[in-house]
Scaffold this motif. Structure first.
Motif, PDB file in Angstrom:
ATOM      1  N   ARG A 137       0.818  -1.218   0.000  1.00  0.00           N
ATOM      2  CA  ARG A 137       0.000   0.000   0.000  1.00  0.00           C
ATOM      3  C   ARG A 137       0.848   1.263   0.000  1.00  0.00           C
ATOM      4  O   ARG A 137       0.346   2.347  -0.274  1.00  0.00           O
ATOM      5  N   VAL A 138       2.144   1.107   0.315  1.00  0.00           N
ATOM      6  CA  VAL A 138       3.040   2.259   0.386  1.00  0.00           C
ATOM      7  C   VAL A 138       4.237   2.003  -0.534  1.00  0.00           C
ATOM      8  O   VAL A 138       4.967   1.032  -0.360  1.00  0.00           O
ATOM      9  N   SER A 139       4.396   2.891  -1.506  1.00  0.00           N
ATOM     10  CA  SER A 139       5.504   2.733  -2.449  1.00  0.00           C
ATOM     11  C   SER A 139       6.005   4.107  -2.890  1.00  0.00           C
ATOM     12  O   SER A 139       5.377   5.130  -2.628  1.00  0.00           O
ATOM     13  N   ILE A 140       7.124   4.076  -3.559  1.00  0.00           N
ATOM     14  CA  ILE A 140       7.690   5.301  -4.116  1.00  0.00           C
ATOM     15  C   ILE A 140       8.364   4.962  -5.436  1.00  0.00           C
ATOM     16  O   ILE A 140       8.916   3.867  -5.592  1.00  0.00           O
ATOM     17  N   GLN A 141       8.271   5.892  -6.371  1.00  0.00           N
ATOM     18  CA  GLN A 141       8.994   5.773  -7.629  1.00  0.00           C
ATOM     19  C   GLN A 141       9.777   7.059  -7.847  1.00  0.00           C
ATOM     20  O   GLN A 141       9.213   8.156  -7.789  1.00  0.00           O
ATOM     21  N   LEU A 142      11.070   6.897  -8.071  1.00  0.00           N
ATOM     22  CA  LEU A 142      11.959   8.013  -8.338  1.00  0.00           C
ATOM     23  C   LEU A 142      12.382   7.905  -9.803  1.00  0.00           C
ATOM     24  O   LEU A 142      12.965   6.903 -10.203  1.00  0.00           O
ATOM     25  N   THR A 143      12.069   8.932 -10.588  1.00  0.00           N
ATOM     26  CA  THR A 143      12.446   8.955 -12.000  1.00  0.00           C
ATOM     27  C   THR A 143      13.247  10.225 -12.255  1.00  0.00           C
ATOM     28  O   THR A 143      12.787  11.321 -11.922  1.00  0.00           O
ATOM     29  N   GLU A 144      14.431  10.052 -12.805  1.00  0.00           N
ATOM     30  CA  GLU A 144      15.291  11.185 -13.129  1.00  0.00           C
ATOM     31  C   GLU A 144      15.786  11.049 -14.567  1.00  0.00           C
ATOM     32  O   GLU A 144      16.105   9.948 -15.021  1.00  0.00           O
ATOM     33  N   ARG A 145      15.864  12.183 -15.250  1.00  0.00           N
ATOM     34  CA  ARG A 145      16.454  12.255 -16.586  1.00  0.00           C
ATOM     35  C   ARG A 145      17.600  13.256 -16.534  1.00  0.00           C
ATOM     36  O   ARG A 145      17.384  14.431 -16.236  1.00  0.00           O
ATOM     37  N   TRP A 146      18.802  12.770 -16.786  1.00  0.00           N
ATOM     38  CA  TRP A 146      20.007  13.580 -16.744  1.00  0.00           C
ATOM     39  C   TRP A 146      20.467  13.874 -18.160  1.00  0.00           C
ATOM     40  O   TRP A 146      20.280  13.064 -19.063  1.00  0.00           O
ATOM     41  N   SER A 147      21.087  15.036 -18.352  1.00  0.00           N
ATOM     42  CA  SER A 147      21.499  15.459 -19.686  1.00  0.00           C
ATOM     43  C   SER A 147      22.928  15.992 -19.677  1.00  0.00           C
ATOM     44  O   SER A 147      23.352  16.626 -18.710  1.00  0.00           O
ATOM     45  N   THR A 148      23.623  15.749 -20.790  1.00  0.00           N
ATOM     46  CA  THR A 148      24.936  16.377 -20.980  1.00  0.00           C
ATOM     47  C   THR A 148      24.778  17.817 -21.454  1.00  0.00           C
ATOM     48  O   THR A 148      25.718  18.594 -21.394  1.00  0.00           O
ATOM     49  N   ARG A 190      28.387  17.263 -11.368  1.00  0.00           N
ATOM     50  CA  ARG A 190      29.485  16.732 -12.182  1.00  0.00           C
ATOM     51  C   ARG A 190      29.372  17.149 -13.650  1.00  0.00           C
ATOM     52  O   ARG A 190      29.694  16.387 -14.551  1.00  0.00           O
ATOM     53  N   GLY A 191      28.871  18.354 -13.880  1.00  0.00           N
ATOM     54  CA  GLY A 191      28.764  18.868 -15.238  1.00  0.00           C
ATOM     55  C   GLY A 191      27.563  18.341 -16.006  1.00  0.00           C
ATOM     56  O   GLY A 191      27.412  18.623 -17.190  1.00  0.00           O
ATOM     57  N   LEU A 192      26.698  17.604 -15.349  1.00  0.00           N
ATOM     58  CA  LEU A 192      25.462  17.083 -15.942  1.00  0.00           C
ATOM     59  C   LEU A 192      24.289  17.850 -15.356  1.00  0.00           C
ATOM     60  O   LEU A 192      24.376  18.393 -14.257  1.00  0.00           O
ATOM     61  N   TRP A 193      23.174  17.880 -16.080  1.00  0.00           N
ATOM     62  CA  TRP A 193      21.991  18.584 -15.615  1.00  0.00           C
ATOM     63  C   TRP A 193      20.849  17.608 -15.399  1.00  0.00           C
ATOM     64  O   TRP A 193      20.606  16.724 -16.232  1.00  0.00           O
ATOM     65  N   LEU A 194      20.155  17.792 -14.271  1.00  0.00           N
ATOM     66  CA  LEU A 194      18.955  17.001 -13.974  1.00  0.00           C
ATOM     67  C   LEU A 194      17.826  17.631 -14.782  1.00  0.00           C
ATOM     68  O   LEU A 194      17.130  18.528 -14.333  1.00  0.00           O
ATOM     69  N   ALA A 195      17.662  17.144 -16.014  1.00  0.00           N
ATOM     70  CA  ALA A 195      16.752  17.755 -16.990  1.00  0.00           C
ATOM     71  C   ALA A 195      15.297  17.679 -16.551  1.00  0.00           C
ATOM     72  O   ALA A 195      14.507  18.568 -16.854  1.00  0.00           O
ATOM     73  N   SER A 196      14.925  16.600 -15.859  1.00  0.00           N
ATOM     74  CA  SER A 196      13.574  16.479 -15.301  1.00  0.00           C
ATOM     75  C   SER A 196      13.592  15.393 -14.245  1.00  0.00           C
ATOM     76  O   SER A 196      14.456  14.510 -14.251  1.00  0.00           O
ATOM     77  N   TYR A 197      12.636  15.501 -13.317  1.00  0.00           N
ATOM     78  CA  TYR A 197      12.445  14.419 -12.354  1.00  0.00           C
ATOM     79  C   TYR A 197      10.994  14.356 -11.943  1.00  0.00           C
ATOM     80  O   TYR A 197      10.234  15.322 -12.064  1.00  0.00           O
ATOM     81  N   TYR A 255       6.444  15.225  -6.416  1.00  0.00           N
ATOM     82  CA  TYR A 255       7.243  16.402  -6.729  1.00  0.00           C
ATOM     83  C   TYR A 255       7.800  16.235  -8.129  1.00  0.00           C
ATOM     84  O   TYR A 255       8.334  15.173  -8.464  1.00  0.00           O
ATOM     85  N   ASP A 256       7.666  17.258  -8.953  1.00  0.00           N
ATOM     86  CA  ASP A 256       8.135  17.213 -10.331  1.00  0.00           C
ATOM     87  C   ASP A 256       8.986  18.421 -10.662  1.00  0.00           C
ATOM     88  O   ASP A 256       8.730  19.526 -10.177  1.00  0.00           O
ATOM     89  N   PHE A 257       9.965  18.197 -11.522  1.00  0.00           N
ATOM     90  CA  PHE A 257      10.665  19.264 -12.219  1.00  0.00           C
ATOM     91  C   PHE A 257      10.575  18.902 -13.691  1.00  0.00           C
ATOM     92  O   PHE A 257      11.103  17.875 -14.126  1.00  0.00           O
ATOM     93  N   ASP A 258       9.854  19.705 -14.449  1.00  0.00           N
ATOM     94  CA  ASP A 258       9.575  19.394 -15.855  1.00  0.00           C
ATOM     95  C   ASP A 258       9.448  20.698 -16.640  1.00  0.00           C
ATOM     96  O   ASP A 258       8.351  21.149 -16.938  1.00  0.00           O
ATOM     97  N   PRO A 259      10.589  21.320 -16.971  1.00  0.00           N
ATOM     98  CA  PRO A 259      10.527  22.622 -17.644  1.00  0.00           C
ATOM     99  C   PRO A 259       9.929  22.566 -19.050  1.00  0.00           C
ATOM    100  O   PRO A 259       9.364  23.551 -19.506  1.00  0.00           O
ATOM    101  N   LEU A 260      10.016  21.445 -19.730  1.00  0.00           N
ATOM    102  CA  LEU A 260       9.421  21.340 -21.065  1.00  0.00           C
ATOM    103  C   LEU A 260       7.923  21.068 -20.988  1.00  0.00           C
ATOM    104  O   LEU A 260       7.140  21.652 -21.722  1.00  0.00           O
ATOM    105  N   GLY A 261       7.515  20.194 -20.103  1.00  0.00           N
ATOM    106  CA  GLY A 261       6.096  19.835 -19.986  1.00  0.00           C
ATOM    107  C   GLY A 261       5.257  20.872 -19.258  1.00  0.00           C
ATOM    108  O   GLY A 261       4.061  20.986 -19.490  1.00  0.00           O
TER     109      GLY A 261
END
Length: 168
Positions: free
Chosen positions: A71-82, A92-99, A112-118
């Motif tokens: 009944r209790v779960s979590i999903q962590l999704t990250e997209r990193w970009s050069t 480390r010179g990479l950007w967390l493009a969305s999460y 919680y979301d970070f989604d500058p394109l969406g």
């Protein structure tokens, strides 16, 4: 081209996966082994993907044989970009493009979301627990540890109030 190389992305993504897995385990979660939306990481420059799902294990700190509570779960999704992503966190010179850090408690979500394109109107936002569908509130970007801590606080509140009966 971003400041980090493709090689750096290929090194970073599995290390980030391991760090997130360790964070989840230290917080009382076990990886969710179900095949739907499988746990995965991929480093395909210029993007890297991390998706990790976990189930909460009540009494994990005192009972090594405790079972996960589905009944209790979590999903962590990250997209990193050069490539540089305006407003994104950098490591480390990479950007967390969305999460998307999405906690589930007995059918309700905390996200919680970070989604500058969406969502350019509100790139960093949260969906509060038990809020009506589609409710979005602007917020600062947060690390996964903050979301896990909030999720566990909501779980404790739900247990204390009797809305999430805990069984042994």
């Amino acid at each position: 081209m971003g400041m980090a190389s493709d090689l750096e992305l290929r090194r970073f993504v599995p290390q980030r996966w391991e760090a997130l897995e360790n964070l989840l385990m230290a917080s009382g979660f076990d990886l969710d082994p179900t095949p739907r939306d499988p746990n995965e990481w991929r480093a395909d420059p210029p993007l890297g993907l991390i998706r990790i799902k976990a189930l909460w294990v009540p009494h994990a700190d005192t009972d090594p044989d405790a079972n996960p509570d589905e009944r209790v779960s979590i999903q962590l999704t990250e997209r990193w970009s050069t490539d540089d992503v305006p407003g994104a966190l950098s490591e480390r010179g990479l950007w967390l493009a969305s999460y998307s850090y999405n906690g589930h408690i007995d059918g309700s979500n905390l996200r919680y979301d970070f989604d500058p394109l969406g969502h350019p109107e509100s790139p960093s936002h949260r969906h509060p627990f038990n809020a009506p569908e589609g409710t979005r509130r602007p917020c600062d970007q947060v690390p996964p540890a903050t979301v896990i801590k909030e999720l566990l606080a909501v779980v404790a509140d739900q247990i204390d109030s009797g809305r999430l009966p805990l069984t042994r």
